[in-house]
Design a protein around this motif. Structure first.
Motif, PDB file in Angstrom:
ATOM      1  N   THR A   1      -4.238  13.601  -7.616  1.00 46.43           N
ATOM      2  CA  THR A   1      -3.671  12.269  -7.794  1.00 46.43           C
ATOM      3  C   THR A   1      -2.356  12.180  -7.026  1.00 46.43           C
ATOM      4  O   THR A   1      -1.542  13.092  -7.063  1.00 46.43           O
ATOM      5  CB  THR A   1      -3.414  12.015  -9.295  1.00 46.43           C
ATOM      6  N   CYS A   2      -2.197  11.067  -6.316  1.00 43.54           N
ATOM      7  CA  CYS A   2      -0.983  10.874  -5.508  1.00 43.54           C
ATOM      8  C   CYS A   2       0.235  10.763  -6.415  1.00 43.54           C
ATOM      9  O   CYS A   2       0.257   9.952  -7.336  1.00 43.54           O
ATOM     10  CB  CYS A   2      -1.124   9.611  -4.660  1.00 43.54           C
ATOM     11  N   PRO A   3       1.248  11.596  -6.188  1.00 46.89           N
ATOM     12  CA  PRO A   3       2.425  11.555  -7.059  1.00 46.89           C
ATOM     13  C   PRO A   3       3.308  10.318  -6.828  1.00 46.89           C
ATOM     14  O   PRO A   3       4.060   9.921  -7.712  1.00 46.89           O
ATOM     15  CB  PRO A   3       3.181  12.839  -6.697  1.00 46.89           C
ATOM     16  N   SER A   4       3.198   9.705  -5.644  1.00 44.94           N
ATOM     17  CA  SER A   4       4.068   8.562  -5.342  1.00 44.94           C
ATOM     18  C   SER A   4       3.637   7.309  -6.100  1.00 44.94           C
ATOM     19  O   SER A   4       4.465   6.508  -6.511  1.00 44.94           O
ATOM     20  CB  SER A   4       4.060   8.258  -3.848  1.00 44.94           C
ATOM     21  N   CYS A   5       2.322   7.132  -6.272  1.00 47.15           N
ATOM     22  CA  CYS A   5       1.828   5.900  -6.901  1.00 47.15           C
ATOM     23  C   CYS A   5       1.038   6.199  -8.179  1.00 47.15           C
ATOM     24  O   CYS A   5       0.455   5.308  -8.772  1.00 47.15           O
ATOM     25  CB  CYS A   5       0.967   5.114  -5.918  1.00 47.15           C
ATOM     26  N   GLN A   6       1.000   7.442  -8.602  1.00 46.43           N
ATOM     27  CA  GLN A   6       0.248   7.880  -9.778  1.00 46.43           C
ATOM     28  C   GLN A   6      -1.219   7.462  -9.711  1.00 46.43           C
ATOM     29  O   GLN A   6      -1.837   7.115 -10.707  1.00 46.43           O
ATOM     30  CB  GLN A   6       0.876   7.344 -11.080  1.00 46.43           C
TER      31      GLN A   6
ATOM     32  N   THR B   1       0.850  -1.188   0.000  1.00 43.21           N
ATOM     33  CA  THR B   1       0.000   0.000   0.000  1.00 43.21           C
ATOM     34  C   THR B   1       0.890   1.244   0.000  1.00 43.21           C
ATOM     35  O   THR B   1       1.886   1.303   0.714  1.00 43.21           O
ATOM     36  CB  THR B   1      -0.892  -0.008   1.250  1.00 43.21           C
ATOM     37  N   CYS B   2       0.508   2.200  -0.820  1.00 42.10           N
ATOM     38  CA  CYS B   2       1.301   3.425  -0.937  1.00 42.10           C
ATOM     39  C   CYS B   2       1.285   4.189   0.395  1.00 42.10           C
ATOM     40  O   CYS B   2       0.222   4.437   0.960  1.00 42.10           O
ATOM     41  CB  CYS B   2       0.732   4.287  -2.059  1.00 42.10           C
ATOM     42  N   GLU B   3       2.463   4.532   0.880  1.00 41.58           N
ATOM     43  CA  GLU B   3       2.587   5.244   2.160  1.00 41.58           C
ATOM     44  C   GLU B   3       2.026   6.668   2.056  1.00 41.58           C
ATOM     45  O   GLU B   3       1.396   7.171   2.979  1.00 41.58           O
ATOM     46  CB  GLU B   3       4.059   5.330   2.568  1.00 41.58           C
ATOM     47  N   THR B   4       2.276   7.278   0.921  1.00 38.73           N
ATOM     48  CA  THR B   4       1.930   8.694   0.770  1.00 38.73           C
ATOM     49  C   THR B   4       0.422   8.930   0.862  1.00 38.73           C
ATOM     50  O   THR B   4      -0.027   9.847   1.538  1.00 38.73           O
ATOM     51  CB  THR B   4       2.445   9.212  -0.586  1.00 38.73           C
ATOM     52  N   CYS B   5      -0.338   8.074   0.185  1.00 44.35           N
ATOM     53  CA  CYS B   5      -1.786   8.304   0.128  1.00 44.35           C
ATOM     54  C   CYS B   5      -2.561   7.248   0.902  1.00 44.35           C
ATOM     55  O   CYS B   5      -3.794   7.244   0.856  1.00 44.35           O
ATOM     56  CB  CYS B   5      -2.249   8.336  -1.320  1.00 44.35           C
TER      57      CYS B   5
END
Ligand code: ZN
Ligand code: ZN
Length: 380
Positions: free
Chosen positions: A192-197, A170-174
């Protein structure tokens, strides 16, 4: 036309039937913010249905004429006026200042704004392929295969980009939502989350085959038929063989741009061919049958008696095929009389004897100048 199960518009917006325009607007704003899918990631579909319902109700109740019709006849009074999704333009414009570009209002109604960074179907790019052909290949036409680099799913990771057995995290950022929410005053803005697009997941360990991209280059071979007689700078379109579209969009087209090499002997003008052939003074004076190299082997050409330099012989349908299927061009042969040089003593003697017998009667008529002009016209 009206469905019995449709909810009352006033009920949807929780306003009285006597509500003022300002009260209706305020009620819709509350409902829209409450049910906007971006604010309800856990129950997106249910929220979207509520959001649409509220928007439809507002589009009717905010319009005096529609509201009056609705008050008298119910849903039947406005069906076709407010219809499913056709009423959004004015509302969007009206509430744009509230929702802002990042709220994704357009996306909810599939208007394809895309400004919120969401993906939508896009046609793939067109590709260009330059093809060099020899003169003979272009004349005869070619059936060939061309090999093009293509993007395709990586088989090793099934397109996920993750090394086999490592999976995704799971993406940490979002925190897996794919969207980041910012509070700006009263409103929530999502991006849109830039870490996981926007995927909500990230790769633990990259697939070694595709270096985490999930796509690999491979070559695809495409059968191409080049029609006989094709000329330089012709563009052939191969439909659907461009780059693949994204998010379900159609592929682009492939354009093959043909470049035909020049021929050392023939000059081409459309489907007609031109060449110059030398003849000796005796052939020119006495007339002769000579062999001229044509596209399909040697062609017999009869040199008429008394030929001058610049005489043109035309061979019908010995040119190039018309690629558009209009028969064949002609072959024009310009004859050039070659004066002998490096003669032997005997040859000189014979020519001297001939020279002594020549009179003014043997000179070519004045029409020779028009031959010259003719050649100049054709050969530029
Ligand atoms: Zn993320
Ligand atoms: Zn891979």
């Amino acid at each position: 036309m009206a469905s019995q199960t449709r909810r009352d518009y006033y009920e949807i917006l929780t306003v009285e039937r006597t509500a003022t325009a300002e009260e209706i607007k305020s009620a819709y704003r509350k409902a829209a913010l409450k049910w906007h899918p971006d604010r309800n990631p856990e129950k997106k579909e249910a929220a979207e249905a509520k959001f649409r319902e509220a928007t439809e109700a507002y589009s009717v109740l905010s319009d005096g004429q529609k509201r009056a019709a609705y008050d008298r006849y119910g849903h039947a009074g406005v069906s076709g006026m407010a219809g499913g999704g056709g009423m959004n333009q004015t509302i969007y414009e009206e509430f744009q200042d509230i929702f802002g570009d990042f709220f994704g209002f357009e996306d909810v109604f599939g208007r394809g704004g895309g400004r919120g960074g969401r993906s939508r179907a896009q046609r793939g790019a067109d590709l260009r392929y330059d093809m060099r052909l020899s003169f003979e290949e272009a004349a005869a036409g070619v059936n060939t295969k061309i090999r093009l680099p293509r993007q395709g799913f990586c088989a090793a990771c099934n397109g996920t980009g993750a090394k086999a057995g490592t999976g995704v995290a799971t993406c940490e950022t979002c925190k897996g939502h794919g969207q980041l929410h910012y509070q700006q005053g009263f409103f929530s803005i999502s991006r849109t989350c830039p870490s996981c697009q926007g995927a909500g997941q990230v790769i633990r360990e990259k697939c070694p085959d595709c270096r985490g991209r999930g796509r690999v280059e491979h070559t695809k071979s495409i059968d191409v038929r080049i029609p006989p007689g094709i000329d330089s700078q012709t563009r052939l379109r191969v439909s659907g063989e461009g780059e693949p579209g994204s998010n379900g969009g159609p592929p682009g087209d492939l354009y093959i741009v043909v470049e035909v090499k020049e021929h050392p002997f023939f000059e081409r003008r459309g489907a007609d061919l031109y060449c110059t052939v030398p003849v000796s003074i005796s052939q020119a004076a006495l007339g002769a049958e000579i062999a001229v190299p044509g596209l399909a082997g040697d062609e017999r050409v009869s040199v008429p008696e008394g030929t001058q330099t610049g005489t043109i012989v035309r061979l019908k349908a010995k040119g190039l095929p018309d690629p558009h299927g209009g028969g064949k061009g002609d072959l024009y042969i310009s004859l050039r009389v070659v004066t002998p040089s490096k003669m032997t003593r005997e040859q000189r003697k014979l020519l001297q004897q001939l020279g002594e017998t020549l009179t003014v009667e043997n000179r070519p008529a004045e029409r020779n100048s028009s031959f010259f002009d003719k050649v100049k016209d054709i050969f530029g």
